[in-house]
Write a protein that holds these residues in place. Structure first.
Motif, PDB file in Angstrom:
ATOM      1  N   THR A   1       0.836  -1.205   0.000  1.00 11.52           N
ATOM      2  CA  THR A   1       0.000   0.000   0.000  1.00 11.52           C
ATOM      3  C   THR A   1       0.865   1.247   0.000  1.00 11.52           C
ATOM      4  N   ASP A   2       1.934   1.251   0.796  1.00  9.99           N
ATOM      5  CA  ASP A   2       2.866   2.378   0.793  1.00  9.99           C
ATOM      6  C   ASP A   2       3.443   2.607  -0.601  1.00  9.99           C
TER       7      ASP A   2
ATOM      8  N   LEU B   1       0.800   4.124  -2.863  1.00 12.45           N
ATOM      9  CA  LEU B   1       0.590   5.541  -2.571  1.00 12.45           C
ATOM     10  C   LEU B   1       1.734   6.419  -3.063  1.00 12.45           C
TER      11      LEU B   1
ATOM     12  N   ALA C   1      -5.716   4.776  -0.393  1.00 14.20           N
ATOM     13  CA  ALA C   1      -5.221   3.628   0.375  1.00 14.20           C
ATOM     14  C   ALA C   1      -6.365   2.699   0.757  1.00 14.20           C
TER      15      ALA C   1
ATOM     16  N   ILE D   1      -4.982   5.283   7.053  1.00 10.78           N
ATOM     17  CA  ILE D   1      -3.529   5.495   7.132  1.00 10.78           C
ATOM     18  C   ILE D   1      -3.218   6.628   8.097  1.00 10.78           C
TER      19      ILE D   1
END
Length: 179
Positions: A23-24, A27, A44, A67
């Motif tokens: 996910t990081d 993003l 996210a 997040i």
């Protein structure tokens, strides 16, 4: 009290950390001047759910988002919202912050503390190593939301996290993406 995780529990944690890291990385492709931290949170949330998962942070002890989005003076646990990112802003993205050699030497120096004191690492122990690095006076406080930690002198800072476990065959870094 220290609780050691079973192999099954470690496997679940590894899968969750992999999703977090993916996910990081997802993003990172959307971070640009003008985007709001709220928009990043929405992206996210949508990405995590598209992978068949549920954002575990959302609702945890009242946290309102999927997040943390800590920008500049926000050291950790920043609430996503209307704040727009500007060119040059520092947004903490765990596992993507690069520490300088000097900081690594300080953090990794094995000669801290009293030798042979404290708990021993055992198979199944999980450690979250969180380096919080403020630039300036090193004084921090918490906002009224009781979550967002900020530097008191409003100078940029960074937060870096690694999750490791001691396995029978050595240490395993949960937060490392496989090639």
């Amino acid at each position: 009290m220290i609780i050691c995780k079973s192999g099954t529990e470690s496997s679940f944690m590894r899968k969750a950390r992999k999703m977090n890291t993916e996910t990081d990385h997802f993003l990172a492709g959307h971070i640009e001047p003008g985007i709001t931290t709220g928009e990043l949170d929405h992206l996210a949330d949508r990405y995590i759910r598209s992978q068949g998962a549920v954002p575990s942070f959302k609702g945890y002890n009242g946290f309102p988002a999927s997040i943390c989005a800590s920008v500049n003076e926000q050291l950790v646990h920043g609430f996503p919202g209307k704040r727009k990112l500007n060119k040059g802003d520092v947004i903490t993205k765990p596992r993507q912050f690069t520490m300088s050699h000097a900081i690594r030497q300080y953090i990794e120096n094995p000669n801290r503390g009293i030798p042979e004191q404290g708990p021993r690492l055992k198979t199944g122990i999980v450690l979250a190593i969180e380096s919080m690095i403020p630039i300036g006076a090193h004084l921090v406080g918490t906002l009224e939301d009781n979550w967002t930690v900020v530097t008191m002198d409003v100078i940029s800072c960074a937060h870096f996290e690694q999750v490791v476990t001691d396995e029978a065959d050595g240490m395993d870094i949960f937060t490392k993406l496989s090639a």
